[in-house]
Design an enzyme around this catalytic site. Structure first.
Site, PDB file in Angstrom:
ATOM      1  N   THR A 159      98.494  44.701  53.760  1.00 10.33           N
ATOM      2  CA  THR A 159      98.381  45.447  55.029  1.00 10.33           C
ATOM      3  C   THR A 159      97.114  46.309  54.952  1.00 10.33           C
ATOM      4  O   THR A 159      96.031  45.849  55.259  1.00 10.33           O
ATOM      5  CB  THR A 159      99.629  46.294  55.327  1.00 10.33           C
ATOM      6  OG1 THR A 159      99.922  47.128  54.216  1.00 10.33           O
ATOM      7  CG2 THR A 159     100.816  45.416  55.645  1.00 10.33           C
ATOM      8  N   THR A 199     105.704  51.962  49.727  1.00  4.77           N
ATOM      9  CA  THR A 199     105.604  50.967  50.832  1.00  4.77           C
ATOM     10  C   THR A 199     104.969  49.806  50.241  1.00  4.77           C
ATOM     11  O   THR A 199     103.764  49.627  50.325  1.00  4.77           O
ATOM     12  CB  THR A 199     104.625  51.327  51.928  1.00  4.77           C
ATOM     13  OG1 THR A 199     105.064  52.482  52.496  1.00  4.77           O
ATOM     14  CG2 THR A 199     104.579  50.280  53.017  1.00  4.77           C
ATOM     15  N   SER A 243      95.089  51.997  65.322  1.00  4.88           N
ATOM     16  CA  SER A 243      94.158  51.779  66.424  1.00  4.88           C
ATOM     17  C   SER A 243      93.288  50.555  66.185  1.00  4.88           C
ATOM     18  O   SER A 243      93.409  49.875  65.188  1.00  4.88           O
ATOM     19  CB  SER A 243      93.318  53.028  66.657  1.00  4.88           C
ATOM     20  OG  SER A 243      92.953  53.619  65.445  1.00  4.88           O
TER      21      SER A 243
END
Lengths: 411, 411
Positions: free
Chosen positions: B159, B196, B411
């Site tokens: 990610t 995570t 974003s």
């Protein structure tokens, strides 16, 4: 930058009868800077304090505790001395000597016993206190003593603060009017129990013996112990209430109708001062209120409020005005309530209901979250759906400037 | 940037007999990006996992727990499916449906029962999983299955990672050679229990029933549960060990001489992978090892290591290469050991003895601290002076880029 934090105005800071302040430039860390504050109290005054729980507490904090424990036996507390530029923490036996020498020197200047003095230091940790500079500057601070020096005093205790923090208040009681004025400092290493922060409130109310100490803890828990900037509990935090008893109001017991009025006024003033620290939080661009309701206990509400207020991911999302609100749910989830049923959890961002029964509210629109995130002051409300306890904390966002300020602080 | 993190080389990542991977581009968050990974295991394989303790755990984590609990009853676990771009967390009942539908679709393609599939998701929280895109792309991932796809698999689960993370190892045991290969992802929202982060290790060793589960927890505690980047425990963390049993090595019990060899190899590989996450920590410029020794218990050592590793003030000081080491003492002091006698605490920065008996070491020179702080890899050693327990954690510094990455992530 600060978040809705007006500069204090000198004429709005009310003198407290029986309480004086004197300021000097000792050159502790930098030249030509107010860095030494002496405060004196008229005979018969009372003083109580709440201090950091950090085991590496600074030498002056240890001396404060000792002198407050002796209060009365060796004569009452009559003066306080604060230096900035050096925390006198992690300084071992020599640090203790320095804190005591400061008291001895000021006691000589004021004709008191050293045990009647409370010393405070704030600044860099692990560096020796330049004791000669402090002792040399004490007479100038004493010569400066006056009742009308609140603004100078607020400026003298600043470290990374971008502006001075002070406020005043008057409360009417059945016994007459009480005036309260306070100052505080702090902008980083801010976390409950307590923040890197010093707070001093003086009032002309009087209290029966034993009342002020518990009252000070109560006020601290609702104010300075309910703010966090970076989760770092400092070595030097101290919050002091001083009562000169020079007004007609003398409170005899907690059942006295004036007690609640004065307690609420002290809490309101302390909360205002504590929130000023958040509004001037290192790099802060947002002032954030975390309201947790529906908990089984206040302490579990506090766990959740702290986890949210403390999360770097939540704080950077606020900085970016990005309603990346799953990060708040994640923080609720890891706060430490092991039997939390997330299906009963609700969350609001301002007036927008974001999470319903543990999932995304089907009616939630990203544009609504975006609108609330644009504001400089934002309230996050979390309902845990398992009781009636509640707790509120205040924090700020995490910005580039936080990193800059703390990466550059010593250079 | 990363800290001493070389790119994995395809030819160094050894295939594990009986284990295959297939990759596809499902367009979950962005187009033209590997974002879907299917892994399959030969019949007779064993699987065990450790998952986030976050109460807001993601839907796939809940499904994994359920399917692992059914393991054996409905047929053994035979496949895993991972998507990036969406965490399927904070998604309520619909999220659970989506996780199950993913299993149903993959089971159909592989001719298995849905309960034989473990699903994993990572990415943004609180947004609905685009289930149609995933189901549509599964056949392509299945068509791609092969033993030699470790590097592609490592890339498919990234990610905010700046580079893929994978490693391989071989260990010789009295029963023969065992091969282990693993991949992981994670760069932010990283904290024990767990980060995570997703971690998958496959090995061709075999284990008697019941052995792998405890072994997986032991390995996790010494690796993925000993790293922190920002203190945020995520909703989706999962660490999985898969054992195909295709090598001659079958471990019968913990007393088996091969057990310890394989456990140590798994721990070493998992630690290497976990450290890769820190080396690629969001904005990381320094790799920091916190060694706490001399504690009464491992858990109190862990409290101290976590407090230091977690402090934004300590982390910004490392970023600035500023030996503002009092911040470390402050973190030790607030870590939560209420009866800590700071006069017995020692601290070293690299080979430099900084704090001696709770205060500044008289022999400490700022220049020595400065020298150590310049390095890209720094070890802080803390001796609590009250016992013989110890614990080590790994973390990184807090830089401007951490703020940028997390302020801009969506974003």
């Amino acid at each position: 930058m600060t978040v809705n934090l007006p500069l204090p105005q000198k004429d709005q800071l009310k003198p407290i009868k029986g309480f004086q302040m004197g300021i000097a430039q000792a050159g502790i860390k930098k030249a030509n800077r107010k860095d030494l504050l002496v405060m004196t109290l008229t005979p018969g005054s009372q003083v109580a304090g709440v201090f950091t729980l950090n085991r590496f507490c600074a030498a002056p904090v240890q001396v404060c505790r000792e002198h407050l424990a002796l209060d009365g036996a060796q004569g009452e507390i009559r003066a306080l001395v604060v230096n900035t530029g050096n925390a006198n923490a992690g300084t071992g036996e020599q640090g203790m000597q320095h804190a005591l020498e400061t008291c001895v020197a000021l006691a000589r200047d004021l004709n008191l016993n050293p045990e009647q003095i409370l010393p405070f230091s704030t600044g860099v940790i692990l560096e020796p206190l330049p004791i000669e500079k402090i002792i040399a500057a004490l007479p100038a601070a004493v010569a400066d003593l006056g009742e009308d020096h609140w603004l100078d005093a607020a400026e003298a205790i600043m470290t990374t603060d971008t502006q001075a923090k002070a406020a005043s208040m008057t409360v009417q009681t059945p016994l007459g009017a009480v005036t309260l004025t306070g100052i505080c400092k702090g902008a980083g290493m801010i976390h409950p129990n307590m923040a890197t922060m010093l707070g001093f409130i003086a009032t002309d109310a009087g209290f029966a013996p034993g009342l002020l100490s518990g009252l000070t803890q109560t006020v601290a828990d609702q104010s300075f112990n309910a703010i966090t900037i970076d989760g770092d509990t400092s070595t030097n935090d101290s919050f002091i209430i001083m009562a000169t008893g020079q007004s007609p109001v003398r409170i005899q017991s907690m059942d006295d109708p004036s007690y609640q009025l004065v307690r609420d006024a002290l809490t309101a003033l302390a909360r205002k001062l504590a929130q000023m620290i958040v509004r001037d939080g290192e790099g802060a661009t947002k002032f954030i209120t975390i309201e947790v309701v529906g908990g089984k206990t206040e302490s579990e509400c506090r766990l959740v409020a702290e986890a949210v207020a403390h999360s770097p991911l939540v704080k950077t999302a606020f900085f970016a005005s990005d309603p990346n609100l799953g990060r708040i749910l994640a923080a609720i989830g890891y706060a430490g309530i092991t039997d939390l049923d997330v299906n009963h959890v609700q969350m609001w961002l301002g007036d927008v209901w974001v999470a319903k029964d543990g999932g995304r509210n089907p009616d939630y629109q990203e544009a609504d979250g975006q609108r609330v995130m644009q504001a400089a002051e934002i309230t996050v409300k979390i309902d845990l759906g398992r009781g009636s306890a509640q707790q509120t904390m205040w924090t700020c966002d995490l910005s580039h400037d936080y990193v800059s300020i703390n990466a550059d602080y010593r250079s």
